[in-house]
Each structure stands twice: as structure tokens, then as C-alpha cells.
Design a protein around this motif. Structure first.
Motif, PDB file in Angstrom:
ATOM      1  N   THR A  31       0.862  -1.021  -0.053  1.00  0.00           N
ATOM      2  CA  THR A  31       0.139  -0.044  -0.012  1.00  0.00           C
ATOM      3  C   THR A  31       0.858   1.215  -0.231  1.00  0.00           C
ATOM      4  N   ASP A  32       2.308   1.101   0.142  1.00  0.00           N
ATOM      5  CA  ASP A  32       2.946   2.457   0.328  1.00  0.00           C
ATOM      6  C   ASP A  32       2.311   3.242   1.424  1.00  0.00           C
ATOM      7  N   ASP A  33       1.871   2.612   2.699  1.00  0.00           N
ATOM      8  CA  ASP A  33       1.367   3.484   3.622  1.00  0.00           C
ATOM      9  C   ASP A  33       0.182   4.428   3.161  1.00  0.00           C
ATOM     10  N   ASP A  34      -0.535   3.985   2.404  1.00  0.00           N
ATOM     11  CA  ASP A  34      -1.482   5.093   1.668  1.00  0.00           C
ATOM     12  C   ASP A  34      -3.111   4.055   1.854  1.00  0.00           C
ATOM     13  N   ILE A  35      -3.768   4.534   2.912  1.00  0.00           N
ATOM     14  CA  ILE A  35      -5.126   3.944   3.063  1.00  0.00           C
ATOM     15  C   ILE A  35      -5.932   3.891   2.114  1.00  0.00           C
ATOM     16  N   GLN A  36      -5.731   4.815   1.104  1.00  0.00           N
ATOM     17  CA  GLN A  36      -6.511   4.744  -0.081  1.00  0.00           C
ATOM     18  C   GLN A  36      -6.428   3.465  -0.821  1.00  0.00           C
ATOM     19  N   LYS A  37      -5.066   3.298  -1.140  1.00  0.00           N
ATOM     20  CA  LYS A  37      -4.708   2.238  -1.450  1.00  0.00           C
ATOM     21  C   LYS A  37      -4.974   0.707  -0.990  1.00  0.00           C
ATOM     22  N   GLU A  38      -4.909   0.909   0.399  1.00  0.00           N
ATOM     23  CA  GLU A  38      -5.584  -0.151   1.282  1.00  0.00           C
ATOM     24  C   GLU A  38      -6.794  -0.483   0.973  1.00  0.00           C
ATOM     25  N   GLY A  64      -3.715   2.462   7.742  1.00  0.00           N
ATOM     26  CA  GLY A  64      -4.236   3.738   8.235  1.00  0.00           C
ATOM     27  C   GLY A  64      -4.063   4.171   9.866  1.00  0.00           C
ATOM     28  N   GLU A  65      -4.491   4.965  10.416  1.00  0.00           N
ATOM     29  CA  GLU A  65      -4.385   5.434  11.674  1.00  0.00           C
ATOM     30  C   GLU A  65      -5.239   4.739  12.544  1.00  0.00           C
ATOM     31  N   ALA A  66      -4.980   4.770  13.834  1.00  0.00           N
ATOM     32  CA  ALA A  66      -5.699   3.845  14.868  1.00  0.00           C
ATOM     33  C   ALA A  66      -7.229   3.679  14.521  1.00  0.00           C
ATOM     34  N   VAL A  96       9.578   7.882  15.973  1.00  0.00           N
ATOM     35  CA  VAL A  96       8.350   7.219  15.449  1.00  0.00           C
ATOM     36  C   VAL A  96       8.199   7.677  13.955  1.00  0.00           C
ATOM     37  N   VAL A  97       7.546   7.088  13.329  1.00  0.00           N
ATOM     38  CA  VAL A  97       7.145   7.382  12.070  1.00  0.00           C
ATOM     39  C   VAL A  97       5.813   8.012  12.018  1.00  0.00           C
ATOM     40  N   ASN A  98       4.631   7.197  12.680  1.00  0.00           N
ATOM     41  CA  ASN A  98       3.487   7.987  12.803  1.00  0.00           C
ATOM     42  C   ASN A  98       2.977   7.637  14.042  1.00  0.00           C
ATOM     43  N   LYS A  99       2.873   8.446  14.865  1.00  0.00           N
ATOM     44  CA  LYS A  99       2.634   8.335  16.423  1.00  0.00           C
ATOM     45  C   LYS A  99       1.160   8.238  16.612  1.00  0.00           C
ATOM     46  N   GLU A 100       0.343   8.411  15.502  1.00  0.00           N
ATOM     47  CA  GLU A 100      -1.049   8.259  15.496  1.00  0.00           C
ATOM     48  C   GLU A 100      -1.557   6.865  15.344  1.00  0.00           C
ATOM     49  N   SER A 151      -1.566   2.808  15.062  1.00  0.00           N
ATOM     50  CA  SER A 151      -1.566   1.731  16.077  1.00  0.00           C
ATOM     51  C   SER A 151      -0.424   1.432  16.893  1.00  0.00           C
ATOM     52  N   ILE A 152       0.817   1.045  16.284  1.00  0.00           N
ATOM     53  CA  ILE A 152       1.967   0.475  16.955  1.00  0.00           C
ATOM     54  C   ILE A 152       2.927   1.560  17.511  1.00  0.00           C
ATOM     55  N   GLY A 153       2.962   2.842  16.463  1.00  0.00           N
ATOM     56  CA  GLY A 153       3.588   4.058  17.006  1.00  0.00           C
ATOM     57  C   GLY A 153       3.005   4.424  18.201  1.00  0.00           C
ATOM     58  N   LYS A 154       1.814   4.492  18.363  1.00  0.00           N
ATOM     59  CA  LYS A 154       1.204   4.988  19.385  1.00  0.00           C
ATOM     60  C   LYS A 154       1.164   4.119  20.870  1.00  0.00           C
ATOM     61  N   THR A 155       1.031   2.914  20.651  1.00  0.00           N
ATOM     62  CA  THR A 155       1.257   1.762  21.720  1.00  0.00           C
ATOM     63  C   THR A 155       2.654   2.184  22.322  1.00  0.00           C
ATOM     64  N   ARG A 156       3.634   2.095  21.264  1.00  0.00           N
ATOM     65  CA  ARG A 156       4.874   2.053  21.792  1.00  0.00           C
ATOM     66  C   ARG A 156       5.548   3.511  22.454  1.00  0.00           C
TER      67      ARG A 156
END
Lengths: 339, 339
Positions: A99-106, A127-129, A187-191, A193-198
Motif C-alpha cells: 500500500t505504500d502506507d496509503d490507506i486509499q490504496k489499502e 491507516g491510523e488507529a 517514530v514514523v507515525n505516532k497516531e 496503532s503501533i507507533g502510538k502503543t509504543r
DNA sequence: TTGTAAGCGTTATCAT
DNA sequence: ATGATAACGCTTACAA
């Protein structure tokens, strides 16, 4: 080309197509002799039942999709290894979607897969959480889904995660125990799931130790090596951290590079721990302390769960959450007095 | 599930299936209004044209297969990245097949793909240089094939390789220039295309420098880390090499580990160069001299060639050989006096 | 611009 | 144990 189909094969053998078809399936309402004759001729003429015709008829493809944010990543490569291994033993094949981190593609991928292309999907979300409304009616997609690692909490499907919060907490505590007082979190994306939890594990460990949370030490990075080098160098110059917790492997590599160019010594000047499943962490200079996620196992588990669902006649809508253990592999990069 | 097909959609819209079908293709013999109506309703009802039915009808799948010996390998991961990237931009998807270095499986995969499952194949071979009789009639498979890296010389298809012979020759010369006189060559399968070519470069460089070729310094390794550690340690103990050329990355890692445990210093006691596309070679301890293959580029090139063939109406049977350049990245592991 | 109908290559059902 | 036939869901001549 001379593609040969079931009809011509049947004709050559003076036999009906149904009989030919039977020869290829493990049914026993066919004379073993006949089957033998058919299979031999088929081999001779290089006949292969057409995959698309079969799938259309049978409404299944023996194929599963793996949807991941990126491929240029040791972690996801290992995930694929795990999925592939399990899938193969069950006679399934894997189709890769990035997806290249693109939720549209996902979303497009997921939607397009409703066409029966695959029997099921394992996915790590882009996508984000909270951003997963398109999955609200997961049943309507018509295939089972398993989420792993970067998950959407509220989606009612089986999920596989690692104990990110605890791992992060302990890694942070470990850095503190080794004398760090100004620990940066990369962090790459703190919003997400994992970026946030960590991040939460990191924050809570600091709190517990009565260390102030400094916003400037929580650093948003990108997917580009070059950009990250700049970001990290700048952060180090301005904020002088004495420890770094990298939420993904790649950020640790950038940090190593930056430290090299800034002539900072690891761990003397700055200590590092990173989430990573890198197998050669111990060969780095210095050996890198990692929170080692069992990536291959995660892939295997995801595939197993999916295959279970597929085997099940009427799968109940479970949304069990499986937590696999990461392991804190302490190496020189985070140790006080190892020099 | 409530899978909706073209018929029900047509019915709902009070329209024929052909018109619906047309709405999804970029043809202009349809009223824009009608198309809009159809697409809207389709989105609403979550209709997706069935992939297998389309493929069966159109006799193509917009999918390409990638057949590789293994997945647990940085090199092949990067290959996949390259292939995926190019495939994606052309609207193709990739299906992964891993042979585990077993030519039987390779043959089965290839054979099974004759059923139209994919439009074309890119493959790195698992068999030995001469062992490819099953490909004698490549045309009969009914799809284009591109070989890369581990190729079968005589098969009449486009091939992409790196300048292995020269790279190996130069890397060996480099070790010699840095004082090595007993250079070991580590290989997984010296009968196989690349293992063989790379050995030849090594051998010729030694000859050129009037250094005797010692059989015992040409070491057959396996795919297992544990076994390789034993093999390499034993070889070092018995034969005391002062230099090592590793024909694949993994063997260099094993050597690093063995040296650590034997307390041998790299490069003081033993110098190392390795074929590898590892991006973090410079972060190792010591930084590893690599013959860096442009893995991602190879993947991209392979995919491009394949797509070209697929786009071509009547592709001529070319068997051009494309040679990409590897780069000798000299780092501390092979340098005299860098300590 | 739209509809009708044949066919892509299988397999499942029902007869024989 | 084998054969005839009707789907599977779609696309594309060809006809209207």
C-alpha cells in the motif's frame, strides 16, 4: 502455444470431459485404469486444468493475499516468509499487495479483492488507529481477514500483535537503568496503532521514573533515509538526548549513521535501543540492543489463523487477539560501562 | 456474503448485462449518463466484476509470477521490491513462488503455471547450470519467461545478470592487493550458475597472481546458519586463510560470527569481501566490503522486460542477455592498515 | 447506444 | 464407472 483443454484431451482419449475432470480430482468414482490412462496422456500433452475456469466453477482460488504497508523492510519480508511457508504446506499461494502506507490504496485493494480473487487476506494496516470506517461491515467483503501488527482495534476480526506496550516500557526502563535521563523516542507515525502503543510504554516508563516528558524528544520521522538523517541530526544537536528508543528498525540505522558522521560514540555519548527483528543486530558496530519481534512467527500465526477460518465450514465471527512476545535483546548499544 | 453479480446489478438497474459490463471498461460505446448510473449503483451495492470470470473470458490475468529459490534472503527481498514496484505501475499483481532451491518444485511451478494462471514469469533458477532440460520447449509453456541472476545459459529467453565474473575477479584482486595470500572462497553450490561464475573469477585472479589454487580453500556451504558456522570454523582452523571471498551474503555473516567466537580480528587476522546487497554493510563491525549487486534494479529490469513482452503483440523469441554492473564497495573488512 | 446470445474451460448433478 | 448438460460470471460479436 497449442493450449490444450479438457475437450481436446477427452477427444483424443475417446472419453467424456467429465471423466477427464474426475481423473484430476481425488474422487473414487472412476476406474483406476482410466485415470491412469488419462493422467499419462495429460502429462504427454502437457495438459493443465485451467486455473480460472476451475476457480470460477468452484468459487475458490487457493490463494491468499498479503497486504502490507511496505516491502523495503526487513520486518515485512520476514512476515511474508512466515505466511508463505504456512500457506505453501496447505497448497495455497500468496499474492502480495503493497500500500505504500496509503490507506486509499489499502481500501482499494480490499475492495477489489471482494471479487473472489483470493480466499482470504492477512493485512497490516496503513491507516491510523481510528481510521478504518471502510471496514465497518467486514462481513460484506465476503472473505475472512486477519490483522497483524498494525491493527485497527475495533474491527471485529482476529488480530495478532506483540506486547508492544510492555516491550516499550521495559526498553525505556532499561535505558534509564543504564543512566539515560533524556531519552528521545523516534517514530514514523505516532497516531498509528503501533507507533502510538509504543509511545505510551515510553511515556509511562518516564513518568514512573519521574522523568519529565519532553515534547521535543518525541520525534516524527518519515520513510525517507535522507530526511530522517536530517531530522535526527537536528534533534540531537538541539536537544542532546543521551538515549534513543527507535520505534522501527530503520530509524536506528539512521541514528547509527548520524552518530558516525557527528562523531558521537554509541553507547558512551548516546545509547540506543530499537524495535527490530534484524538477525544480524549483533554484528553491528556496536551490537544493537533490539526489541526483537518474532516476525516470522507472526506471519506463520496469521496464515494459520486464516487457513483455519477457511477450513471451517461456518466460521464464527471471532475477534480474538493473539499477543506474541517480543524479546529484549540487550547488546552493547544501550549498555553503560561496556566500554 | 450476499455476493452480487453482474446479472443482479443489471436487473436492479433495468438494463442489460452487456451495458453494465461496458461501464467498467474504457470503451465509449456507452452513454456517459448510463455509465455514471451504473458505477454509482455498483459502488452502492459493492459490486466488483468477478476476477476469475473476466480472466477466463479474456484469457489474461494481469498477474505475473516471481519464482525464487528462497525468501529468507535480503537479495531476493529486494528483487521482489523491484518487481512489485514496476508491476504495480502497470496494474499488474505479483504471485510469489518459493522453490526452496529444489528444481523439482521449480519445474512443478512452471508447469502448473501453464494453466494461464499468470501472464508471465520472472525467475531465478534453482537448478544447476546445465540442468534445465524441462525448459527445452519454452514456447510450449505458453507464457513469456525472464531469467535473472541464477540463469540457465542455454534457455532462449531474456536474461538479466550482473558481471559476476569480473566482480569476483576484482574483489579477489583487491584482497590480494591488501596482502592476502590464502584466500578462501565460500560457496553454496559451485555447480550452479552464479556460484560457478564467481568461482571462476576467483580462480583466474589467483592464477594471474601466481597464487596456487587450493581445493581446500574452496568451501561448500549449505543453507543452514548452524552448519555453515561449523564448516567455516573448521576450515579456518585447518587451513588458516588470511582472506575470504563469500559468494553470498549469508556466508559473510557466518564468518563474522565465527571470527567473533574464535577471537579472530577482521581485517587484521583475516580479511573479508562478500557478494551482498545489504544496505547497512557500513554499520557492521567492521564495515563489510561488498560486491553490491543492484538487486532492486535487477527486479525492476526483469519486470520491465516481461511487461514489454506482454505488451508486444507478437513477441519475437529474443534471448538477449542484459548485464548490470555490480559495484565493489571497499570498506574496512578487507583493508590492510585500516587499523 | 443498447440488447441478445455464444462461449471462455471447468465441475457438479443427474442419468445411464 | 461413465456421459450429457447446466451452471460459474463475465465479455464481445453481432444485431437492433
Amino acid at each position: 502455444m497449442a493450449k490444450i483443454d479438457i475437450h481436446t484431451l477427452a477427444e483424443v482419449l475417446n472419453i467424456s470431459t467429465s471423466t477427464v475432470s474426475r481423473a484430476f480430482r481425488n474422487t473414487n468414482d472412476i476406474n483406476p485404469e482410466t485415470r491412469k490412462r488419462i493422467l499419462e496422456k495429460a502429462a504427454e500433452l502437457n495438459y493443465q486444468p485451467n486455473h480460472y475456469a476451475s476457480n470460477l466453477r468452484e468459487q475458490k482460488s487457493k490463494t491468499i493475499a498479503v497486504i502490507i504497508p511496505e516491502l523495503a523492510n526487513n520486518y515485512f519480508s520476514q512476515i511474508i516468509q512466515g505466511v508463505e511457508k504456512v500457506a505453501k504446506t496447505a497448497g495455497y499461494h500468496i499474492l502480495i499487495f503493497v500500500t505504500d502506507d496509503d490507506i486509499q490504496k489499502e481500501r482499494e485493494f480490499m475492495r477489489s479483492l471482494s471479487n473472489g480473487r483470493v480466499d482470504g487476506v492477512v493485512m497490516s494496516a496503513s491507516g491510523e488507529a481510528t481510521d478504518h470506517s471502510y471496514l465497518n461491515n467486514i462481513e460484506s467483503f465476503g472473505f475472512p481477514l486477519i490483522l497483524f501488527d498494525r491493527i485497527y482495534e475495533e474491527v471485529g476480526v482476529p488480530k495478532i500483535i506483540t506486547d508492544d506496550y510492555n516491550s516499550s516500557y521495559h526498553a525505556t526502563q532499561h535505558l534509564i537503568d543504564n543512566g539515560c535521563e533524556r531519552i528521545a523516542y523516534l517514530v514514523v507515525n505516532k497516531e498509528q496503532s503501533i507507533g502510538k502503543t509504543r509511545m505510551q510504554g515510553y511515556v509511562d516508563a518516564l513518568k514512573k521514573n519521574r522523568i519529565p516528558i519532553r515534547k521535543r524528544l518525541i520525534v516524527d520521522c518519515t520513510n525517507s533515509y535522507e530526511e530522517n538523517a536530517v531530522i535526527i541530526e537536528h534533534m540531537i544537536e538541539v536537544n542532546h538526548p543521551d538515549g534513543i528508543l527507535a520505534s522501527v528498525e530503520r530509524l536506528a540505522f539512521s541514528t547509527y549513521q548520524v552518530c558516525q558522521s557527528m562523531k558521537l560514540q554509541i553507547p558512551q555519548d548516546i545509547k540506543i535501543a530499537a524495535f527490530s527483528s534484524l538477525e544480524i543486530a549483533s554484528l553491528l558496530n556496536p551490537p544493537l540492543t533490539t526489541i526483537k519481534q518474532p516476525a516470522i512467527k507472526i506471519g506463520e500465526k496469521a496464515a494459520s489463523l486464516l487457513l483455519e477460518k477457511l477450513a471451517d465450514e461456518n466460521p464464527k465471527q471471532t475477534h480474538q487477539e493473539f499477543v506474541l512476545e517480543s524479546e529484549l535483546m540487550i547488546r552493547d548499544s544501550s549498555l553503560k560501562g561496556s566500554y
